[in-house]
Design a protein around this motif. Sequence first.
Motif, PDB file in Angstrom:
ATOM      1  N   TYR A 130       0.837  -1.205   0.000  1.00 45.07           N
ATOM      2  CA  TYR A 130       0.000   0.000   0.000  1.00 45.07           C
ATOM      3  C   TYR A 130       0.873   1.256   0.000  1.00 45.07           C
ATOM      4  N   GLN A 131       1.916   1.252   0.837  1.00 49.70           N
ATOM      5  CA  GLN A 131       2.779   2.429   0.913  1.00 49.70           C
ATOM      6  C   GLN A 131       3.489   2.673  -0.424  1.00 49.70           C
ATOM      7  N   THR A 132       3.898   1.613  -1.099  1.00 51.93           N
ATOM      8  CA  THR A 132       4.554   1.763  -2.401  1.00 51.93           C
ATOM      9  C   THR A 132       3.593   2.338  -3.434  1.00 51.93           C
ATOM     10  N   ALA A 133       2.334   1.871  -3.407  1.00 54.52           N
ATOM     11  CA  ALA A 133       1.332   2.376  -4.342  1.00 54.52           C
ATOM     12  C   ALA A 133       1.053   3.852  -4.096  1.00 54.52           C
ATOM     13  N   GLN A 134       1.007   4.245  -2.822  1.00 52.87           N
ATOM     14  CA  GLN A 134       0.764   5.658  -2.517  1.00 52.87           C
ATOM     15  C   GLN A 134       1.905   6.535  -3.028  1.00 52.87           C
ATOM     16  N   THR A 135       3.134   6.073  -2.812  1.00 53.46           N
ATOM     17  CA  THR A 135       4.286   6.842  -3.266  1.00 53.46           C
ATOM     18  C   THR A 135       4.291   6.971  -4.785  1.00 53.46           C
ATOM     19  N   SER A 136       3.986   5.870  -5.472  1.00 55.09           N
ATOM     20  CA  SER A 136       3.962   5.907  -6.937  1.00 55.09           C
ATOM     21  C   SER A 136       2.863   6.832  -7.442  1.00 55.09           C
ATOM     22  N   ALA A 137       1.702   6.793  -6.795  1.00 53.74           N
ATOM     23  CA  ALA A 137       0.594   7.653  -7.223  1.00 53.74           C
ATOM     24  C   ALA A 137       0.927   9.115  -7.002  1.00 53.74           C
ATOM     25  N   ASN A 138       1.530   9.415  -5.838  1.00 51.63           N
ATOM     26  CA  ASN A 138       1.886  10.807  -5.560  1.00 51.63           C
ATOM     27  C   ASN A 138       2.946  11.309  -6.529  1.00 51.63           C
ATOM     28  N   ASN A 139       3.908  10.460  -6.839  1.00 48.06           N
ATOM     29  CA  ASN A 139       4.947  10.866  -7.794  1.00 48.06           C
ATOM     30  C   ASN A 139       4.361  11.086  -9.181  1.00 48.06           C
ATOM     31  N   ALA A 140       3.267  10.331  -9.497  1.00 48.73           N
ATOM     32  CA  ALA A 140       2.628  10.489 -10.810  1.00 48.73           C
ATOM     33  C   ALA A 140       1.644  11.650 -10.827  1.00 48.73           C
ATOM     34  N   GLY A 141       1.417  12.269  -9.673  1.00 45.36           N
ATOM     35  CA  GLY A 141       0.507  13.403  -9.610  1.00 45.36           C
ATOM     36  C   GLY A 141      -0.952  13.018  -9.572  1.00 45.36           C
ATOM     37  N   VAL A 142      -1.260  11.783  -9.119  1.00 43.47           N
ATOM     38  CA  VAL A 142      -2.655  11.353  -9.020  1.00 43.47           C
ATOM     39  C   VAL A 142      -2.955  10.962  -7.579  1.00 43.47           C
ATOM     40  N   ASN A 143      -4.271  10.785  -7.293  1.00 45.24           N
ATOM     41  CA  ASN A 143      -4.730  10.476  -5.938  1.00 45.24           C
ATOM     42  C   ASN A 143      -5.013   8.982  -5.819  1.00 45.24           C
ATOM     43  N   PRO A 144      -4.369   8.267  -4.906  1.00 45.44           N
ATOM     44  CA  PRO A 144      -4.596   6.829  -4.823  1.00 45.44           C
ATOM     45  C   PRO A 144      -6.017   6.447  -4.431  1.00 45.44           C
ATOM     46  N   ASN A 145      -6.643   7.162  -3.486  1.00 41.60           N
ATOM     47  CA  ASN A 145      -8.035   6.897  -3.093  1.00 41.60           C
ATOM     48  C   ASN A 145      -8.283   5.428  -2.758  1.00 41.60           C
ATOM     49  N   LEU A 146      -7.421   4.844  -1.961  1.00 40.55           N
ATOM     50  CA  LEU A 146      -7.609   3.455  -1.579  1.00 40.55           C
ATOM     51  C   LEU A 146      -8.806   3.330  -0.634  1.00 40.55           C
ATOM     52  N   LEU A 147      -9.702   2.408  -0.943  1.00 39.96           N
ATOM     53  CA  LEU A 147     -10.882   2.207  -0.101  1.00 39.96           C
ATOM     54  C   LEU A 147     -10.557   1.380   1.125  1.00 39.96           C
ATOM     55  N   ASN A 148      -9.577   0.494   1.037  1.00 40.40           N
ATOM     56  CA  ASN A 148      -9.341  -0.455   2.108  1.00 40.40           C
ATOM     57  C   ASN A 148      -7.841  -0.619   2.323  1.00 40.40           C
ATOM     58  N   ASP A 149      -7.226   0.404   2.869  1.00 44.47           N
ATOM     59  CA  ASP A 149      -5.790   0.355   3.065  1.00 44.47           C
ATOM     60  C   ASP A 149      -5.420   0.170   4.524  1.00 44.47           C
ATOM     61  N   SER A 150      -6.388  -0.174   5.386  1.00 42.34           N
ATOM     62  CA  SER A 150      -6.127  -0.315   6.809  1.00 42.34           C
ATOM     63  C   SER A 150      -6.655  -1.652   7.314  1.00 42.34           C
ATOM     64  N   VAL A 151      -6.063  -2.129   8.390  1.00 39.72           N
ATOM     65  CA  VAL A 151      -6.539  -3.327   9.074  1.00 39.72           C
ATOM     66  C   VAL A 151      -7.350  -2.849  10.273  1.00 39.72           C
ATOM     67  N   THR A 152      -8.659  -3.076  10.256  1.00 42.63           N
ATOM     68  CA  THR A 152      -9.560  -2.486  11.238  1.00 42.63           C
ATOM     69  C   THR A 152     -10.348  -3.562  11.960  1.00 42.63           C
ATOM     70  N   GLY A 153     -10.326  -3.522  13.292  1.00 43.04           N
ATOM     71  CA  GLY A 153     -11.117  -4.443  14.101  1.00 43.04           C
ATOM     72  C   GLY A 153     -12.400  -3.772  14.563  1.00 43.04           C
ATOM     73  N   TYR A 154     -13.538  -4.513  14.545  1.00 47.56           N
ATOM     74  CA  TYR A 154     -14.861  -3.988  14.910  1.00 47.56           C
ATOM     75  C   TYR A 154     -15.347  -4.643  16.192  1.00 47.56           C
ATOM     76  N   SER A 155     -15.990  -3.853  17.032  1.00 46.02           N
ATOM     77  CA  SER A 155     -16.657  -4.421  18.203  1.00 46.02           C
ATOM     78  C   SER A 155     -18.060  -4.875  17.822  1.00 46.02           C
ATOM     79  N   SER A 156     -18.713  -5.627  18.705  1.00 43.56           N
ATOM     80  CA  SER A 156     -20.113  -5.977  18.488  1.00 43.56           C
ATOM     81  C   SER A 156     -20.965  -4.733  18.682  1.00 43.56           C
ATOM     82  N   PRO A 157     -22.093  -4.625  17.957  1.00 46.46           N
ATOM     83  CA  PRO A 157     -22.914  -3.418  18.085  1.00 46.46           C
ATOM     84  C   PRO A 157     -23.584  -3.330  19.450  1.00 46.46           C
ATOM     85  N   GLN A 158     -23.730  -2.116  19.938  1.00 45.20           N
ATOM     86  CA  GLN A 158     -24.453  -1.876  21.180  1.00 45.20           C
ATOM     87  C   GLN A 158     -25.795  -1.218  20.852  1.00 45.20           C
ATOM     88  N   GLY A 159     -26.809  -1.525  21.652  1.00 49.78           N
ATOM     89  CA  GLY A 159     -28.118  -0.911  21.447  1.00 49.78           C
ATOM     90  C   GLY A 159     -28.806  -1.409  20.204  1.00 49.78           C
TER      91      GLY A 159
END
Length: 420
Positions: A130-159
Amino acid sequence: MGTFLKFVAVLFLGVGLLFSSPGFAQGSNQKLPDPDQLEREADELEYQAGKSQVQADRRRLALQAQEKRRQASEIRNELHDRELSKPYNRPTLEVQFAALQSTWESEVLARHKNIGVNNYNTFLSANGAYQTAQTSANNAGVNPNLLNDSVTGYSSPQGNTKTAFPIKLSYFNTAKTFGIEFNYLDLKIKPSYTTLDNASALAANAPVQFHSVQYRRLDYSLNFAWYLQTATGRIGVAVGARNLDIISSEYGVIPGNYGFGRLEEKAGGLGPQIGVRIFKNFNAFLLGHFKADYFRTLGHYNRNTQGILNGINGPYILDTSPPGGLKENVLSRTGYEVDFGLSLIRSRWLKYTIGFQYTELISKVSGYNFNPTVFPGSPADVLYLNQISKPLDQFSTGSALQKEVHDKFYGIYLSLTLTI
């Protein structure tokens, strides 16, 4: 959950055996005294008791009057039960209003969890892809706009417990051998949950965030049913169609540490269903029912994300809707619904019901597509899902979306049914 279902089933059977036992049943066709006449005789006895000067006579007459009124009450109940047990020689239309205390584990949140934590995404974050893709996109002058570039943990819903108000319409012909059913449910619920972002690549928000999202469930069906009369009720089969739309919307910090904006998801589907129906008359005023439906739906899935990330010029929009038709992002569901309960009938036009409803389904997105419709932030900012970032995002997010997820909706309900 299984223990509760067993308990309700045992309770249902026990009440049925009690009310269907010979000692409890009533149905004698012998001529009964006039209850109004018994009431008049009781009035006369009370009048005589009031005039008597002898204490023993007054007590005796009062007890006789009390016995007359008791007999009048029992005879009225017997006449009422006989009236309910008579065949009703007209078609009927039942309108049922229910209050359902429901719990919902939505497929939307399960799908988000699959996206937030999956093997491909973890691998791409860990090895620096992901970091390499971001660097390449920035060097090319475009926006990477990655939808899922993070590892995210979710809790169970409350209420996530809510009172729903479903409406059901049922038509039966005179012989009750044919019926038409229409069921409608529109439920909105606003649970909350927290996320823990373990590898944020683009945003600099806090790793632990609180989220409040609105889920909406639109569930309605139309069935045709055919019945066979039994000694104590009727049994039948039903066929029809079901439409199910599940919608989520959230405004604020987007889960996954993707900045501030809004996230929307809509998963719809229409398809056939088939079921069984069992009605058991325990006596003239107590009725039990058991309904089960199996359904399959096919529809379209769309996920839309709009937000502003720190360090990125202008807003971005990511839309999974295909350019047209259902060629991609097809959503299939397979599920079942069980409904059973007891009804108390005190007149031909009024019925009270307590019951339990359980709906479970499995859904899967068979395709995954990006629609590169965006709002440019500035004339020089090329905001679109460019060729540098899109393959990585489809590799991780697409595989996560295509996993099967479960949706459970269940609860106990109380209803009032009007028979026209």
